[in-house]
Design an enzyme around this catalytic site. Structure first.
Site, PDB file in Angstrom:
ATOM      1  N   ASP A  22       0.820  -1.219   0.000  1.00 28.60           N
ATOM      2  CA  ASP A  22       0.000   0.000   0.000  1.00 28.60           C
ATOM      3  C   ASP A  22       0.852   1.266   0.000  1.00 28.60           C
ATOM      4  OD1 ASP A  22      -2.125  -1.645   0.187  1.00 28.60           O
ATOM      5  OD2 ASP A  22      -2.549  -1.255   2.307  1.00 28.60           O
ATOM      6  N   ASP A  23       2.101   1.143   0.411  1.00 32.36           N
ATOM      7  CA  ASP A  23       2.971   2.313   0.506  1.00 32.36           C
ATOM      8  C   ASP A  23       3.847   2.504  -0.727  1.00 32.36           C
ATOM      9  OD1 ASP A  23       2.030   2.819   3.062  1.00 32.36           O
ATOM     10  OD2 ASP A  23       3.658   1.748   4.054  1.00 32.36           O
TER      11      ASP A  23
END
Ligand code: ATP
Ligand code: MG
Length: 708
Positions: free
Chosen positions: A578-579
């Site tokens: 997600d990052d």
């Protein structure tokens, strides 16, 4: 791969120290040939444009112990069998334990594919056992009852005590009997909210003995967080303490616990009994508020109880505990682990990854409120029969040398901590380390976040004097035990890589469509088949379990992390998927940019996030914490950007450097990048679930420093 790889001999330890002294960074842009391979204690490789430190496997580097496994070939043979014949491989290890009834010959089965029906996992089918019996009674019966089990080290260096295996067993039995007298039994939930005193693991083991399911809530959590966790599992009992000292702060734990119980009642669950352990040095009995009819002092509760307590034999798949994840990426998930597989797996990983033998003195700095404190404090080391330090304090109190003082005091052999602690100790300088001998150290472990190569080097060269292998262990609350980790002194290490999978773990990298990637590749890290300590469900929400972990890539358990596999098959965790930042079509993992920043001698810690950029799609926004005594400046900003540019490439150069006196972290010490994303985009009003944020003041501080 091979052709693009070259090795340059260099003593990176010396090189690092030279850099700190102000010399130019010695990392080569172009690889050179090796003058003399045999004397290379360390080297730098260039793999696919990534600069990679290498510590070759030279047993004479680490002369102090013999690994259980002799070489990589033996590992490969055992690994192959563990994957192809899990029934046989794990069955043989399970024989080392006491089983009241043996498992069936074909004891494993699982469905990892949501398209084929509900996710379901089974280990040691048909078996009956008890993990408390195997962690304590077994050793006492073998004549080792007098062996020290817990070496308790208080917040104050002068405060300590020792408990033998027999003494721990006695106290566990007395508490088990008391819990039974309250009507707590198999399958009932018990919440535990305590500081790091021996009674915390004792309470966990007492629950395990009677088949109750423990839910430990980290002692630093708020009343609200505690209430939610109590109500969620409908705890029959809460075990807490009168207070706790953390550094020079006195914390009224009982007061917070009382509020937690009140709030839980408002959420619809009344806790009938609260057991309170007196922590004299923090809050004595006379200063503690007691609720009549509900509260009972631990000492009074166990006073009349027998030191013998019948063991509740449970099915291998009986739930042992539930525990919430750290909440780095969203709201925490209540992970459920079961007895048999968890027992066998935590034992095996503890033994091999820490090269641990009975009686070894081991110290894990994690709190029992986290999975590390479950698997590698309460359970794994006791199953092995080790002696361990239980530490109430913090690594920086009374001074930044506390850890090394404790290491010398107890002659600690294996030391296990988190990168956040390593980076903060590194920030204080080498002197604090060097004033202590540390001769007993053999293995240094790391867990919780990717360890930046620079921090790895410092840990290896300064803390370990170059004589202790570093075991960088990648795993999760959900996995129960180490998944990817070096077996120390069996194969060469590369700082920053967790290296190869443990027995029984089949990691794969997949692309966005879920296609498996072969060879050297970068992708989402998934696991292809069940391992013994795989989580069995999310508490009370099997649907969330399936959606979160198995639906994203049907047929696989999805970790949520990204990874790169190099030419040697080593895994490098690149950060949370997600990052991932997408700059002009380049997918960039957070770990790599952060490590490039931390490699600069003046940078102590860094966290990067993406933000919307009109031309590149996403730009890189970097938060940087400087070494103690270093001041921010425009020159330094340019230097840091240039350093990332030269290490990784121009595309990865940060667009913004935000000077950060501190970073928002979870209570377990992980950087919360989702919070940093919000600050970068001026959306600090929408931080989401921040219940596990350690210091909310950091957020305001960063907002104020934005653009300065
Ligand atoms: P949540 O799942 O609620 O967002 P969390 O993932 O931080 O919280 P944990 O289970 O405590 O909760 O942490 C597991 C994660 O920590 C891994 O998925 C990984 O991102 C990171 N991690 C742990 N050990 C390592 C390691 N050795 N190298 C790289 N990353 C690691
Ligand atoms: Mg997670």
């Amino acid at each position: 791969g091979e052709a693009r790889r070259a090795v340059r001999a260099a003593d990176c330890g010396r090189a690092r120290r030279a850099r700190v002294a102000g010399a130019a960074r010695p990392r080569p842009a172009v690889a050179r040939s090796v003058p003399d391979k045999t004397v290379a204690a360390a080297a730098v490789e260039v793999v696919e444009g990534h600069h990679v430190d290498v510590v070759p496997h030279v047993p004479s580097n680490y002369p102090h112990f013999t690994p259980f496994i002799e070489n990589v070939e033996q590992y490969r043979a055992m690994y192959k069998r563990s994957i192809e014949d899990p029934d046989g491989f794990w069955g043989e290890i399970a024989e080392e334990f006491h089983w009241e009834r043996k498992w069936e010959e074909k004891h494993t089965s699982w469905n990892f594919d949501v398209r084929k029906g509900p996710i379901h996992i089974e280990w040691f089918k048909g078996g009956l056992t008890n993990i408390c019996y195997n962690a304590l009674d077994r050793h006492v019966q073998e004549g080792n009852g007098d062996r020290p089990c817990f070496l308790w080290e208080g917040n104050e260096p002068s405060d300590d005590s020792v408990m033998s295996y027999k003494q721990v067993l006695d106290e566990v039995c007395r508490m088990a009997n008391y819990l039974r007298s309250l009507g707590v039994g198999k399958g009932d939930a018990v919440s535990i909210y305590m500081p790091m005193v021996c009674e915390l693991p004792i309470a966990m083991l007492a629950c395990a003995r009677i088949g109750a399911v423990h839910s430990v809530v980290f002692g630093g959590f708020s009343a609200e967080a505690l209430a939610g966790r109590i109500a969620d599992c409908k705890a029959k009992v809460l075990i807490t303490s009168s207070g706790v000292m953390r550094g020079n702060k006195k914390i009224d734990l009982k007061g917070i616990a009382d509020r937690g119980v009140e709030l839980a009642a408002k959420e619809g669950h009344e806790v009938p009994t609260v057991i309170v352990r007196e922590i004299k040095h923090a809050v004595p009995r006379k200063d503690t508020k007691v609720v009549e009819g509900r509260d009972v002092w631990w000492e009074d509760a166990v006073a009349g109880q027998s030191t013998e307590a019948e063991v509740e034999w449970v099915e291998a798949d009986h739930p042992l505990f539930l525990l919430y994840t750290s909440g780095s990426t969203g709201n925490p998930k209540g992970v459920v682990h079961c007895t048999g597989g968890y027992m066998v797996y935590t034992y095996t990983t503890t033994k091999y990854v820490f090269n641990m033998q009975e009686g070894d003195v081991y110290w894990c700095t994690a709190d029992c409120g986290w999975i590390t404190g479950h698997s590698y404090l309460t359970y794994g080391p006791l199953l092995v029969g080790a002696t361990q330090v239980v530490f109430e304090g913090v690594p920086t109190y009374p001074g930044p040398d506390r850890c090394w003082q404790v290491v010398d005091k107890y002659k600690v052999k294996q030391f296990y901590t988190a990168p956040t602690a390593i980076r903060s100790l590194m920030r204080s300088g080498d002197l604090y380390v060097k004033e202590h001998g540390r001769d007993s150290l053999r293995i240094l472990g790391s867990v919780g976040e990717p360890i930046n190569p620079e921090a790895w080097r410092w840990y290896h060269d300064v803390v370990g004097d170059g004589r202790c292998p570093v075991v960088d262990t990648w795993w999760q609350t959900e996995t129960g035990g180490h998944m990817i980790a070096p077996l120390p002194n069996v194969w060469r290490q590369k700082p920053g890589s967790a290296t190869l999978p443990f027995f029984g773990v089949l990691p794969v990298l997949v692309d966005e469509k879920g296609n498996e990637l072969e060879g050297e590749a970068e992708g989402m890290l998934c696991i292809k088949q069940a391992w013994p300590s795989c989580l069995r469900t999310v508490y009370g929400d099997h649907e969330r379990y399936q959606t979160n972990y198995f639906a994203p890539f049907p047929g696989y358990y999805f970790s949520g992390d990204g990874a790169r596999r190099d030419a040697d098959g080593y895994f490098w965790i690149t950060g949370r998927v997600d990052d991932v930042i997408n700059v002009s079509g380049h997918r960039i993992g957070t770990a790599e940019v952060e490590s490039a920043l931390v490699a600069h001698p003046k940078c102590a810690e860094a966290a990067v996030v993406g933000y919307e950029h009109p031309i590149k799609g996403q730009g890189i926004y970097a938060y940087v914490t400087l070494m103690e005594g270093v001041h921010q400046s425009e020159d330094l900003r340019r230097e840091l950007v240039a350093s990332v540019r030269s290490t990784i490439g121009a595309f990865a150069a940060p667009d913004v450097i935000h000077w950060a006196p501190g970073l928002p972290k979870t209570r377990s010490g992980k950087i919360m990048r989702r919070v940093l994303r919000k600050i970068a985009t001026k959306q600090e009003d929408e931080l989401g679930d921040t219940s596990t944020l350690a210091d909310p003041a950091v957020v305001q501080q960063l907002v104020e420093l934005r653009g300065k």
